[in-house]
Scaffold this motif. Sequence first.
Motif, mmCIF file in Angstrom:
data_model
loop_
_atom_site.group_PDB
_atom_site.id
_atom_site.type_symbol
_atom_site.label_atom_id
_atom_site.label_comp_id
_atom_site.label_asym_id
_atom_site.label_seq_id
_atom_site.Cartn_x
_atom_site.Cartn_y
_atom_site.Cartn_z
ATOM 1 N N THR A 36 25.893 45.694 -16.968
ATOM 2 C CA THR A 36 26.657 44.592 -17.221
ATOM 3 C C THR A 36 26.879 43.383 -16.207
ATOM 4 O O THR A 36 27.778 42.590 -16.529
ATOM 5 N N GLU A 82 28.598 43.499 -13.662
ATOM 6 C CA GLU A 82 30.007 43.316 -13.183
ATOM 7 C C GLU A 82 30.036 43.177 -11.606
ATOM 8 O O GLU A 82 30.849 42.619 -11.035
ATOM 9 N N TYR A 128 42.405 48.717 -11.840
ATOM 10 C CA TYR A 128 41.295 48.227 -11.591
ATOM 11 C C TYR A 128 41.175 47.008 -10.838
ATOM 12 O O TYR A 128 42.066 45.891 -11.149
ATOM 13 N N TRP A 176 26.345 55.068 -19.181
ATOM 14 C CA TRP A 176 28.043 55.307 -18.773
ATOM 15 C C TRP A 176 28.179 56.643 -18.430
ATOM 16 O O TRP A 176 29.260 57.016 -17.719
ATOM 17 N N THR A 190 29.572 54.419 -12.653
ATOM 18 C CA THR A 190 30.009 53.388 -13.652
ATOM 19 C C THR A 190 31.562 53.306 -13.760
ATOM 20 O O THR A 190 32.191 54.404 -13.855
ATOM 21 N N ARG A 204 35.099 51.323 -15.964
ATOM 22 C CA ARG A 204 35.275 50.419 -17.145
ATOM 23 C C ARG A 204 36.997 50.369 -16.732
ATOM 24 O O ARG A 204 37.576 51.061 -16.287
#
Length: 550
Positions: A76, A78, A364, A499, A504, A506
């Motif tokens: 991703t 990120e 987060y 995932w 990982t 999110r």
Amino acid sequence: MKVLTNTALVLLGGLGVMLSSCSKRQQSQKTGLAYNDRTNGGYLRYQQSHPSPGPGLVPIEGGTFVLGGSADQDVTYEYNNVRRRVTVPSFYMDETEVSNQDWLDYLHWINITFPNDNELYYNALPDTLVWRKPLSYNEPYVDNYLRHPAFQDYPVVGVTWEQAQEYCVWRTDRTNENILRERGNLVTWKDAAGGKNGAAPNNALKEPFNTDIYLNGQIRGQGIDGKKMMTDLNPNAPTTGTGKNGRAVRPVRLEDGILKQGYRLPSEAEWEYAALALAGNTQFENISDGRIYPWDGLGVRSPGKKTRGLILANFKRGGGDNAGVAGGLNDKAIITAPVRSYEPNDFGLYNMAGNVNEWVADTYRQTSFEEVDDLNPFRGNEFTNKRLADPTKGLYAKDKYGRPIKDPARSNKKLKYADMIAQQQAQSAAAANPAAANNGAQNLPATTAAIDPLAGKPYTPDYRDYGDSVNTSLYGTTTLVNNHSKVYKGGSWNDMAYWLNPATRRFADQESTSAEIGFRCAMTMVGAPEIHPEGKPHLPVKKAKNYKAR
């Protein structure tokens, strides 16, 4: 890797509450005063022991590991799991995800305890509409997934991060209440219900049991105290509520080691550490093999002789392939699977990859791994203090559900007594008259977390100055990342294998729900971190010598 069974830990925990005088009379190493002697003031000392976990938990021995270290790619882009070596203290974690049956227990308790509080019950209901899709016929799951007995062992979904937090609080109180009633420290369940002969219920609790309120001495009296209360050695103990032979008794204290630490969501670091379970590949601090999943190897199929080729987790193998071909379903599940499906990892935890993603406690931030501490890393602290209804007596103020009211903390250190009393009185006055408390505060910034009741100025209970109003780590003025953004991990039945990697990460808003997100609880372990000290070398430690008055 072997894990210490709950039974063994319970036995150890039971030994821990025995007075040390049962084996040998002990005395203070600093004053020479004998412990557990009612004639000298009744100083208490209990034998140190490893505490037992609460129901459903397994022990996780802590240690160092590389946070984000198992990630082999960043599809991703990120850049949000930069590798960093950290230490995670030992803790307890749920063996399985919280199931539909577990959540129905919670709903049932609300229904029988607050039968007329429709709002409380409604707020605790999972959002079963998470199954509803405009181009998919999932309506049977909307109607059946939570309540039908065929799904009772499946993980609960459709719960928000906030609902998961509330469940943890409820579970803590129910577990501790059950311990006290089973031990006889409170009126037993049978007596509270009227006993065998259908006598009048002997339960004077006007509000549900709460651990904090109980430990503060606010749950006592006729119809509440059990027949096996703790002996009170304090010479100034009140004469009300006496045990056998007229001896004074008291409620259980935290020092007794009987009550459990609170259930909570695991931190992100705890969750990742527990999922990897590298202790299974470690000997003498040497890790023989790293992992990118909660099991060994680079694949997602079992290499075992009897299970060769079987999928090791519940995930989506590819677009449109949630289960494989009829007659040989690859992971034996189309949506979620029972919480004890597949093999546990080396800590004894089930489904730490796949089945459902799991909420963790952290807020987060993309740069969390670069900014958090390297010991017990966590982002999301919002410190609170329990409000006092009567500061001079130390009695907690309670909400309508019998739980202590908590206010944002305005100091990161112990206040002077006079300042503490003034603050508590101001908070009580503000709670009684909110309009007066907010007078003159209309022009304060919208980001204000709270108003200091003494100074009338805004403050935040996060003393690291990471409040969003001053946070420079957010990458722009238009972003979905804020203090309500909570991390979830683990991959789900509807996710690709990428995932399943524990590194990982999110995020979703704490009020959002999904058919792909559930949770499990954790609990802090107090005392020595070593789970299995037996058979391991230890440096000798001499016992303190008793002092003899001359």
